[in-house]
Design a protein around this motif. Structure first.
Motif: not given
Lengths: 226, 425
Positions: B223, B227-228, B230, B251, B255, B258-259, B261-262, B265, B382-383
Motif C-alpha cells: 500500500q 501511494a508514494v 502515485r 501519466e 495510471d 492506480r491499477h 492499487s485497485q 484493494r 479494462k477491469g
C-alpha cells in the motif's frame, strides 16, 4: 496564513503532501509519530488536521478523540489504508470530518482540505472567487458578472475541483475518481470526463470569451489564474 | 450410486443367475431321472405282456396290475419288433382333466394277427416330486437373497462405518481449519486411508495459511509504496517545462499505480471476505443500493445508449451483511453496464428471493462458470477480472446462490436466497 498539521509516519508520503500543499498557500506542520503529534497539536491554531490512523507508536483515532476533547477548532481529515465501510464510520463517529482512503490523489486531498476548512471555520471563506467568477460551494452556483452559469451538478463539481487545484495539472483519472468515486474504476470513463469537460469549457467560453481550461498533453487538464 | 447398492446389485445378480442355472439343470435332471424310472417300469411290464399276450387278450388278467394301462389294437401289418417311448396326454373321461403320461408302444403278433400294444403310466407322482424339489430350491434361493440383502444392510454399514465417517469429515473440511483428525479404524485399509487424508489436509491447511499470510502481508506492505508512487508522479506532473513525452510517461506511471492499487484493494477485500471480516448476518435492501449505483453510472448508461428497465420493489430484503450487499450490487450493476454493448439492453428484476441481471454483451470466450475465477476477463474488459469472483465469494459467504448463463446473446446473472421472516423495525 492557513496552518495545517499533517500526521503521517511515512516520510515520503509526508514530503509529497507538503510539496503539493505549500505552494497552494498553506503552512504545513508535520508529525511523524503519535508522540510528536501530541506535542504539536497545541502549538498552533490549525485550520485542519490530516491524520494517518496507523502510527508506529499509537492509534490515530486517539489523536482525533483528544482533539475533540480539547475542542480544537480545525477540521479533521483521516487518511488511512483501512477502507471498509465500518472503518469509515468509526473514523467519522470518532470526530473526523472526512475520510480519505490511501492511496489518494494530492489534488483530492487538497480539495477535501479546502472543503473541510470551509465547513468548519468562519464564513469568510464560504465563497470562492476565481478570475471574477464567484462560486458558492453550498448552493452549487457560479456567478460571473452577475450572471449565473448554467452548469450541471457534475460540471460544477469539475469546475470546483479544477479551481481548488488551480495552476496544477489534474489527470482525467483523478477527475473521474473525484466525481464518480472509485467505483468508476474498470469502466471506460475517459469519454465521460471528456464530454463533461467539453461542455464545461463551452459554457465558460461563451460567458468569458476565452478558454480557461488548458488541456495538458495526454489526458490532464489545468485551470490557470490570469 | 451408493457403494452398498452397487455391491448388492452385483451380488444378487450373480446369485440369481447361479440359482436360475441350478434350477434349469436340476429340473432337466429330475425330469430325465423320473422318465428313466417310468421307462424301466414300462419295459418290465412289456416283458410280462410279451411273455403271455394271449392271456391278456382274452381278458384273463391273471392279476396283472397294469391291465388297465394297456391298450391293444389289431393292425393290418406288423412293422416288426419296433418299440419306442413317448410322452402324451390322457383325458380322464369323467372330469375331462388332462394328465401327462409316459407311453411305450410295441408290436407283437398273436395267433398271426399283428397287434399294436401301448402301455402307459401317469407322470403325475414324478411331476409332483419335481415341483416340490423346485419349490424347495426356489425357497432356498429366496432366503439366500434375503440374507444378502440383510447382510448388506446391516453388516455392510458396520464394516464401512469408518469409511463413511471419513467421507463426512472430508465433506465438512475447510482449509481454513486445522488439519482433519480422524479416528483410528479397526480395518487396516481404512486406517491407512485416514492417515493419508490427515497428512494431506495438514499440507492443504499449511499451504492455505502460508498463502494467507503472504497475501495479507503483501496487500498491506504494498500500500505505502503504491501511494508514494502515485503522489510522486502527481508532483512530478506539476513541474514546469515538461515535454509531451515526459508527461505521457508520468501519466502512464500514475495510471499503472492506480491499477495496482485497485487490484490490491480488491485482493484485500477478497481476503477479508474469506476471513470472515464481515458478519454473516444483517439485513440488506438491494433496491436502494442498485439505484445508487445506476445513478452513479448514469452517464455511462447514456453514453452507451443502454436500454434500461428495472423492477426494484424497495421493501425486498436479503439476509446478509449490508456493506457486503452494497459491494455485491455495485459490482453486479457495474458488470452489466461495462460489459454491455452500444445500444444494448439491461434488465434488473428484484423479486422475493431472487435478483436477476440480464444484459447484452459480447459472446463469452470461456464457459460462463470460468468467469467466477480470479483474473478471468471479458473480451474487452479494462477491469481487473475480479468483479465476478468478488460477486461469487460474497454470495458464498452470505449463503446466496449465484448463477451465470449466456443464451441467445444475453448474459444473465441470477442471485437467489432463502427468504427469512425478518420484520424491519
Amino acid at each position: 496564513m492557513i496552518t495545517l498539521l499533517i500526521i503521517e509516519d511515512e516520510k515520503s508520503l509526508l514530503e509529497s503532501m507538503v510539496s503539493y500543499l505549500e505552494p497552494g498557500g498553506y503552512r504545513c506542520m508535520t508529525a511523524g509519530t503519535f508522540h510528536d503529534a501530541l506535542k504539536m497539536i497545541d502549538r498552533y491554531d490549525y485550520y485542519c488536521f490530516v491524520v494517518d490512523l496507523n502510527l508506529p507508536d499509537g492509534d490515530g483515532l486517539k489523536i482525533i478523540k483528544l482533539l475533540k476533547e480539547n475542542q480544537a477548532k480545525g477540521g479533521i481529515i483521516v487518511i488511512s489504508a483501512r477502507d471498509t465501510l465500518n472503518d469509515r464510520i468509526l473514523g467519522l463517529q470518532t470526530g473526523a470530518d472526512d475520510y480519505l482512503v490511501k492511496p489518494f490523489d494530492l489534488s483530492e486531498l487538497n480539495a477535501r482540505i479546502q472543503s473541510v476548512i470551509r465547513r468548519t471555520r468562519y464564513t469568510g471563506l464560504n465563497h470562492l472567487i476565481f478570475r471574477g467568477l464567484v462560486i458558492d460551494p453550498e448552493e452549487k452556483t457560479a456567478v460571473l458578472n452577475g450572471e449565473q452559469l448554467d452548469l450541471t451538478r457534475k460540471e460544477f463539481e469539475m469546475l470546483m475541483y479544477l479551481i481548488t487545484n488551480k495552476n496544477r495539472v489534474i489527470t482525467k483519472d483523478a477527475i473521474a475518481e473525484h466525481i464518480w468515486g472509485d467505483s468508476i474504476y474498470g469502466t471506460d470513463y475517459t469519454e465521460m470526463v471528456y464530454t463533461h469537460m467539453k461542455n464545461l469549457r463551452k459554457k465558460l467560453q461563451i460567458k468569458t470569451g476565452t478558454d480557461w481550461i488548458q488541456t495538458v498533453y495526454g489526458s490532464g487538464y489545468r485551470i490557470a489564474e490570469e | 450410486m451408493k457403494l452398498q447398492s452397487q455391491s448388492s446389485i452385483y451380488l444378487s445378480s450373480f446369485s440369481l443367475i447361479v440359482f436360475m442355472i441350478t434350477g434349469v439343470v436340476l429340473y432337466s435332471l429330475l425330469r430325465k431321472l423320473s422318465n428313466d424310472e417310468l421307462d424301466s417300469i414300462l419295459r418290465q411290464e412289456r416283458t410280462e405282456v410279451l411273455s403271455n399276450p394271449e392271456l391278456l387278450l382274452i381278458g384273463n388278467q391273471a392279476g396283472a396290475p397294469f391291465f388297465s394301462r394297456l391298450i391293444a389294437t389289431e393292425i393290418v401289418k406288423s412293422p416288426g419288433d419296433k418299440e419306442y417311448f413317448y410322452d402324451s396326454v390322457s383325458v380322464v373321461k369323467e372330469s375331462g382333466e388332462k394328465a401327462a403320461i409316459r407311453c411305450l408302444k410295441f408290436y407283437k403278433s398273436v395267433q398271426d394277427q399283428p397287434i399294436e400294444f401301448i402301455l402307459f403310466k401317469s407322470k403325475l407322482p414324478a411331476q409332483q416330486l419335481v415341483h416340490q424339489i423346485i419349490f424347495s430350491v426356489s425357497m432356498i434361493a429366496f432366503l439366500f437373497l434375503l440374507g444378502i440383502y440383510l447382510l448388506n444392510r446391516f453388516a455392510f454399514r458396520r464394516i464401512w462405518r469408518d469409511f463413511y465417517d471419513t467421507i463426512q469429515a472430508l465433506d465438512h473440511y475447510d482449509p481454513k481449519q486445522k488439519a482433519l483428525e480422524l479416528p483410528a479404524s479397526r480395518i487396516n485399509e481404512f486406517r491407512t486411508l485416514n492417515e493419508e487424508i490427515e497428512k494431506m489436509t495438514r499440507r492443504v491447511s499449511d499451504t492455505y495459511d502460508n498463502l494467507n499470510n503472504f497475501t495479507s502481508h503483501t496487500t498491506h506492505e504494498i500500500q505505502t509504496p503504491l501511494a508514494v508512487i502515485r503522489l510522486k508522479s502527481e508532483l512530478l506532473m506539476q513541474t514546469s517545462n515538461l515535454d509531451d513525452e515526459q508527461l505521457r510517461l508520468i501519466e502512464s506511471i500514475g495510471d499503472n499505480s492506480r491499477h495496482l492499487s485497485q487490484l490490491n484493494r480488491s485482493l484485500a477485500l477478497l481476503f477479508k471476505i474469506d476471513h470472515h471480516h464481515y458478519s454473516s448476518s444483517g439485513i440488506f435492501l438491494p433496491a436502494s443500493g442498485i439505484l445508487r449505483q445506476l445513478d452513479n453510472l448514469n452517464e455511462l448508461i447514456e453514453l452507451k445508449e443502454i436500454k434500461l428497465s428495472t423492477i426494484l420493489p424497495p421493501e425486498i430484503t436479503v439476509p446478509m451483511d449490508p456493506s457486503l450487499g452494497d459491494i455485491l450490487v455495485h459490482n453486479l450493476v457495474k458488470n452489466a453496464i461495462v460489459h454491455n454493448l452500444q445500444g444494448g439492453v439491461l434488465e434488473i428484476e428484484l423479486k422475493h428471493g431472487s435478483l436477476r441481471f440480464t444484459n447484452d454483451g459480447p459472446e463469452p470466450l470461456h464457459p460462463t462458470d470460468h468467469y467466477f475465477a480470479e483474473f478471468v476477463k471479458g473480451r474487452y474488459s479494462k477491469g481487473l477480472g475480479l468483479g465476478l469472483s468478488l460477486i461469487k465469494r460474497i454470495c458464498e459467504v452470505s449463503g446466496l446462490i449465484v448463477k451465470y448463463t449466456f443464451d441467445k446473446g444475453l448474459h444473465q446473472i441470477v442471485v437467489t436466497w432463502t427468504e427469512k421472516n425478518i420484520k424491519l423495525e
